[in-house]
Design a protein around this motif. Structure first.
Motif, PDB file in Angstrom:
ATOM      1  N   LEU A  38       0.852  -1.200   0.000  1.00  0.00           N
ATOM      2  CA  LEU A  38       0.000   0.000   0.000  1.00  0.00           C
ATOM      3  C   LEU A  38       0.881   1.240   0.000  1.00  0.00           C
ATOM      4  CD1 LEU A  38      -2.457  -1.106   2.820  1.00  0.00           C
ATOM      5  CD2 LEU A  38      -3.156  -0.621   0.478  1.00  0.00           C
ATOM      6  N   ILE A  39       0.544   2.191  -0.863  1.00  0.00           N
ATOM      7  CA  ILE A  39       1.273   3.462  -0.856  1.00  0.00           C
ATOM      8  C   ILE A  39       0.260   4.601  -0.777  1.00  0.00           C
ATOM      9  CG2 ILE A  39       2.769   5.020  -2.176  1.00  0.00           C
ATOM     10  CD1 ILE A  39       4.230   2.608  -3.243  1.00  0.00           C
ATOM     11  N   GLY A  40       0.340   5.348   0.311  1.00  0.00           N
ATOM     12  CA  GLY A  40      -0.569   6.481   0.497  1.00  0.00           C
ATOM     13  C   GLY A  40       0.028   7.742  -0.092  1.00  0.00           C
ATOM     14  N   ILE A  41      -0.805   8.520  -0.787  1.00  0.00           N
ATOM     15  CA  ILE A  41      -0.335   9.804  -1.313  1.00  0.00           C
ATOM     16  C   ILE A  41      -0.519  10.853  -0.213  1.00  0.00           C
ATOM     17  CG2 ILE A  41      -0.652  11.590  -3.080  1.00  0.00           C
ATOM     18  CD1 ILE A  41      -1.794   9.423  -4.914  1.00  0.00           C
ATOM     19  N   ARG A  42       0.583  11.548   0.105  1.00  0.00           N
ATOM     20  CA  ARG A  42       0.504  12.559   1.161  1.00  0.00           C
ATOM     21  C   ARG A  42      -0.450  13.681   0.752  1.00  0.00           C
ATOM     22  NH1 ARG A  42       4.474  13.409   5.082  1.00  0.00           N
ATOM     23  NH2 ARG A  42       4.269  15.599   4.594  1.00  0.00           N
ATOM     24  N   LYS A  43      -1.299  14.235   1.699  1.00  0.00           N
ATOM     25  CA  LYS A  43      -1.055  13.808   3.047  1.00  0.00           C
ATOM     26  C   LYS A  43      -2.132  12.882   3.581  1.00  0.00           C
ATOM     27  CE  LYS A  43      -1.961  17.420   6.490  1.00  0.00           C
ATOM     28  NZ  LYS A  43      -1.652  18.791   6.837  1.00  0.00           N
ATOM     29  N   ARG A  44      -3.399  13.016   3.115  1.00  0.00           N
ATOM     30  CA  ARG A  44      -4.430  12.200   3.753  1.00  0.00           C
ATOM     31  C   ARG A  44      -4.501  10.778   3.214  1.00  0.00           C
ATOM     32  NH1 ARG A  44      -5.974  17.243   3.970  1.00  0.00           N
ATOM     33  NH2 ARG A  44      -6.457  18.099   6.009  1.00  0.00           N
ATOM     34  N   GLY A  45      -3.823  10.528   2.108  1.00  0.00           N
ATOM     35  CA  GLY A  45      -3.792   9.151   1.614  1.00  0.00           C
ATOM     36  C   GLY A  45      -3.015   8.236   2.541  1.00  0.00           C
ATOM     37  N   VAL A  46      -2.089   8.828   3.315  1.00  0.00           N
ATOM     38  CA  VAL A  46      -1.220   8.002   4.170  1.00  0.00           C
ATOM     39  C   VAL A  46      -1.996   7.377   5.334  1.00  0.00           C
ATOM     40  CG1 VAL A  46       0.898   7.970   5.543  1.00  0.00           C
ATOM     41  CG2 VAL A  46       0.787   9.354   3.468  1.00  0.00           C
ATOM     42  N   PRO A  47      -2.758   8.183   6.119  1.00  0.00           N
ATOM     43  CA  PRO A  47      -3.550   7.530   7.172  1.00  0.00           C
ATOM     44  C   PRO A  47      -4.594   6.570   6.606  1.00  0.00           C
ATOM     45  CG  PRO A  47      -3.963   9.922   7.108  1.00  0.00           C
ATOM     46  CD  PRO A  47      -2.787   9.651   6.239  1.00  0.00           C
ATOM     47  N   LEU A  48      -5.141   6.889   5.429  1.00  0.00           N
ATOM     48  CA  LEU A  48      -6.122   5.969   4.829  1.00  0.00           C
ATOM     49  C   LEU A  48      -5.451   4.638   4.481  1.00  0.00           C
ATOM     50  CD1 LEU A  48      -8.137   8.375   2.467  1.00  0.00           C
ATOM     51  CD2 LEU A  48      -8.902   7.382   4.634  1.00  0.00           C
ATOM     52  N   ALA A  49      -4.217   4.704   3.977  1.00  0.00           N
ATOM     53  CA  ALA A  49      -3.489   3.473   3.639  1.00  0.00           C
ATOM     54  C   ALA A  49      -3.232   2.648   4.913  1.00  0.00           C
ATOM     55  CB  ALA A  49      -2.174   3.818   2.949  1.00  0.00           C
ATOM     56  N   HIS A  50      -2.910   3.337   6.008  1.00  0.00           N
ATOM     57  CA  HIS A  50      -2.686   2.613   7.270  1.00  0.00           C
ATOM     58  C   HIS A  50      -3.972   1.938   7.765  1.00  0.00           C
ATOM     59  CE1 HIS A  50       1.505   3.356   8.279  1.00  0.00           C
ATOM     60  NE2 HIS A  50       1.376   4.543   7.691  1.00  0.00           N
ATOM     61  N   ARG A  51      -5.099   2.630   7.560  1.00  0.00           N
ATOM     62  CA  ARG A  51      -6.368   2.023   7.983  1.00  0.00           C
ATOM     63  C   ARG A  51      -6.683   0.795   7.120  1.00  0.00           C
ATOM     64  NH1 ARG A  51     -10.620   6.858   9.315  1.00  0.00           N
ATOM     65  NH2 ARG A  51      -9.164   8.256  10.348  1.00  0.00           N
ATOM     66  N   LEU A  52      -6.417   0.916   5.810  1.00  0.00           N
ATOM     67  CA  LEU A  52      -6.655  -0.236   4.930  1.00  0.00           C
ATOM     68  C   LEU A  52      -5.771  -1.415   5.352  1.00  0.00           C
ATOM     69  CD1 LEU A  52      -6.993   1.355   1.365  1.00  0.00           C
ATOM     70  CD2 LEU A  52      -8.732   0.056   2.602  1.00  0.00           C
ATOM     71  N   GLN A  53      -4.532  -1.088   5.743  1.00  0.00           N
ATOM     72  CA  GLN A  53      -3.626  -2.152   6.201  1.00  0.00           C
ATOM     73  C   GLN A  53      -4.242  -2.891   7.395  1.00  0.00           C
ATOM     74  OE1 GLN A  53      -0.439  -0.912   8.709  1.00  0.00           O
ATOM     75  NE2 GLN A  53       1.054  -2.287   7.761  1.00  0.00           N
ATOM     76  N   LYS A  54      -4.832  -2.107   8.312  1.00  0.00           N
ATOM     77  CA  LYS A  54      -5.446  -2.701   9.509  1.00  0.00           C
ATOM     78  C   LYS A  54      -6.615  -3.614   9.121  1.00  0.00           C
ATOM     79  CE  LYS A  54      -8.291  -0.964  12.782  1.00  0.00           C
ATOM     80  NZ  LYS A  54      -8.978   0.222  13.239  1.00  0.00           N
ATOM     81  N   TYR A  55      -7.474  -3.127   8.224  1.00  0.00           N
ATOM     82  CA  TYR A  55      -8.637  -3.933   7.819  1.00  0.00           C
ATOM     83  C   TYR A  55      -8.197  -5.177   7.048  1.00  0.00           C
ATOM     84  CZ  TYR A  55     -11.300   0.209   9.161  1.00  0.00           C
ATOM     85  OH  TYR A  55     -11.824   1.245   9.876  1.00  0.00           O
ATOM     86  N   LEU A  56      -7.153  -5.037   6.224  1.00  0.00           N
ATOM     87  CA  LEU A  56      -6.668  -6.196   5.468  1.00  0.00           C
ATOM     88  C   LEU A  56      -6.101  -7.247   6.427  1.00  0.00           C
ATOM     89  CD1 LEU A  56      -4.992  -4.333   2.454  1.00  0.00           C
ATOM     90  CD2 LEU A  56      -6.907  -5.935   2.300  1.00  0.00           C
ATOM     91  N   LYS A  57      -5.498  -6.773   7.524  1.00  0.00           N
ATOM     92  CA  LYS A  57      -4.956  -7.715   8.515  1.00  0.00           C
ATOM     93  C   LYS A  57      -6.109  -8.459   9.200  1.00  0.00           C
ATOM     94  CE  LYS A  57      -1.416  -8.246  11.918  1.00  0.00           C
ATOM     95  NZ  LYS A  57      -1.887  -8.807  13.125  1.00  0.00           N
ATOM     96  N   GLU A  58      -7.197  -7.724   9.472  1.00  0.00           N
ATOM     97  CA  GLU A  58      -8.367  -8.374  10.100  1.00  0.00           C
ATOM     98  C   GLU A  58      -8.937  -9.447   9.187  1.00  0.00           C
ATOM     99  OE1 GLU A  58      -9.840  -4.359  12.448  1.00  0.00           O
ATOM    100  OE2 GLU A  58     -11.249  -5.335  11.080  1.00  0.00           O
ATOM    101  N   ILE A  59      -8.927  -9.164   7.875  1.00  0.00           N
ATOM    102  CA  ILE A  59      -9.531 -10.116   6.930  1.00  0.00           C
ATOM    103  C   ILE A  59      -8.604 -11.296   6.668  1.00  0.00           C
ATOM    104  CG2 ILE A  59     -10.476 -10.401   4.589  1.00  0.00           C
ATOM    105  CD1 ILE A  59     -10.919  -7.273   4.642  1.00  0.00           C
TER     106      ILE A  59
END
Lengths: 183, 314
Positions: A38-59
């Motif tokens: 996952l690569i987030g585009i700064r600046k708000r893409g970065v926290p969104l990418a981290h959240r996606l990482q969390k959800y992908l880990k849950e799945i």
């Protein structure tokens, strides 16, 4: 001119649901997440990418790498701007060679930011695929670019603004539609 | 914080926030230097010209590489084969270059003040790459950046600047920069090489090396500028080395994590011993690498769009 907020498009729960759905779609489309970064585009893409990482880990119960990309140095409008954009940090501490890169941003509008991000990514390596995930697609494309994953489609006029606010950057999770109006 | 200057002529007069902006921008530029493809399209279509009236390897090539990494076109005028030899004046030379459409001029000259004269007469950006015994601002900025990288801070440091203070533009720019950032500075060298009135810049003077480097966080060693000294300002190189040369024994006086810096080129065995130059304390090679990153940052800030205050020349 006065700034006026017209409507809230997504609240905290809405953002969570949209991102969770995108996470499921990423797993489904790529048949798993083994080759995903996952690569987030700064600046708000970065926290969104981290959240996606969390959800992908849950799945999938796997942690996938997240990087952040600053596109300032790739902008094609530097000469046109009066204010000089501050250069942010690009931090991608993993190889993207042969990977399926999911590019994450908050709003997809003209497509120019994504074009810059694509230029930046090919300078960093040769990924297998690049896919685009955005929280809001507001239309008005100026380049032939489309998102693979969209949280919410919001048809807007060019006068309107889409403000994505996130806990990590703004202290609150919400997406609002706003406008500058003549007094 | 926005960069609002048309030119970079000296450190004197810069604000603390402006120095910090250069450092922050340089951090991002350093990341580009670590990539396999060291190139971004930021300054595509811009032309940068280097005009050096004095010899230089590192500053000139560092600027040229910085420009190329940002996709600008570069041109370098070699004074020895230019119309300067036919008697063309400095101003006419640069006006000709400007008429050809350059966006920035990087100039080094043996006379102090030349970049100021040019900046007042040109619409393009002027960067001072060293003017006589006055200033060498990009060197000071790359030094500050190198310290930031190593120490994670650029204030509350004890800095010792050793050697030929009188002839050194690097010393002057470093003194300005470190004072603006709020650090204490000791200068030390033979009394004949310490200019009168230097204490007005807010530095302490010492003629004893051991006193000057006691508990120092940074030892900044200046090159003995043999080409500028024909008057015999000290008895011999051997004596200079004994009194002011930095050796491993001398280094023990400073803090255990002291950084040894030198703007290069070094006179090994004169102002610095080879053991120190190659020791773990030495960041001399990092200074060279960071020079490219800092110059990329400056070119971006000066040429990368942005509103320019035409009346400001610093």
């Amino acid at each position: 001119m006065i700034y006026q907020e017209k409507a809230k498009i997504l609240d905290k729960e809405g953002i969570r649901r949209s991102l969770k759905r995108i996470a499921h779609e990423i797993v489904e489309k790529n048949k798993g997440i083994d080759n995903i970064v996952l690569i987030g585009i700064r600046k708000r893409g970065v926290p969104l990418a981290h959240r996606l990482q969390k959800y992908l880990k849950e799945i999938e119960d796997k942690e996938i790498p997240v990087g952040s990309l600053d596109i300032t140095l790739y902008r094609d409008d530097l000469n046109l701007r009066l204010d000089q954009p501050e250069v942010g940090k690009t931090e991608i501490n993993f190889s993207i060679e042969g990977k399926d890169v999911i590019l994450v941003d908050d709003v997809l509008y003209t497509g120019r930011t994504v074009r810059c991000a694509l230029d930046a990514i090919v300078d960093l390596g040769r990924p297998k695929t690049v896919q685009l995930a955005v929280l809001i697609d507001r239309g008005h494309r100026e380049l032939p670019i489309r998102a693979d994953y969209v949280g919410k489609n919001v048809p807007t006029s060019r006068k309107e603004l889409i403000e994505v606010r996130l806990e990590e950057t703004d202290g609150i999770d919400e997406v609002v539609i706003a406008e500058w109006k003549e007094e | 914080m926005l960069w609002k200057h048309k030119d970079l002529l000296g450190i004197e007069g810069l604000k603390k926030e402006e120095i910090e902006l250069v450092i922050e921008t340089a951090i991002s530029m350093k990341e580009i230097l670590k990539r396999t493809i060291k190139k971004v399209p930021t300054l595509r279509g811009k032309t940068i010209c280097t005009l050096f009236y004095e010899p230089s390897t590192r500053t000139r090539s560092s600027f040229e590489l910085a420009a190329k990494y940002l996709s600008a076109d570069t041109m370098s005028i070699s004074v020895s084969v230019s119309s300067v030899q036919k008697g063309e004046s400095l101003l006419d030379t640069v006006k000709t270059l400007e008429a050809m459409g350059i966006d920035a001029l990087i100039v080094r000259h043996s006379s102090s003040g030349v970049p100021y004269l040019l900046a007042n007469n040109l619409k393009c950006s002027v960067i001072n790459a060293g003017d006589g015994m006055h200033e060498h601002p990009t060197q000071a900025l790359l030094d500050v950046y190198t310290v930031f990288e190593k120490k994670k801070r650029i204030d509350n440091l004890k800095i010792a600047i050793i050697g030929d203070i009188m002839h050194s533009r690097v010393a002057r720019s470093n003194i300005y920069a470190w004072r603006i950032l709020g650090n204490s500075i000791n200068v030390c060298g033979p009394s004949t090489l310490i200019p009168p009135g230097i204490e007005d810049l807010g530095v302490k003077i010492s003629y004893n090396l051991d006193d000057a480097i006691e508990d120092a966080d940074i030892i900044y060693i200046l090159r003995l500028q043999l080409e500028r000294q024909k008057k015999g300002l000290f008895p011999s190189l051997r004596e200079y080395h004994l009194l002011f040369g930095i050796t491993p024994e001398r280094l023990k006086k400073a803090k255990s994590d002291v950084l040894v810096m030198h703007p290069g080129p070094m006179n090994r065995g004169v102002e610095i011993s080879s053991e120190v130059a190659d020791s773990i304390h030495s960041v001399i090679n990092e200074q060279v690498t960071n020079g490219v990153a800092v110059r990329m940052a400056l070119l971006y800030l000066l040429l990368g769009g942005g509103k320019i205050d035409e009346t400001s020349h610093s």
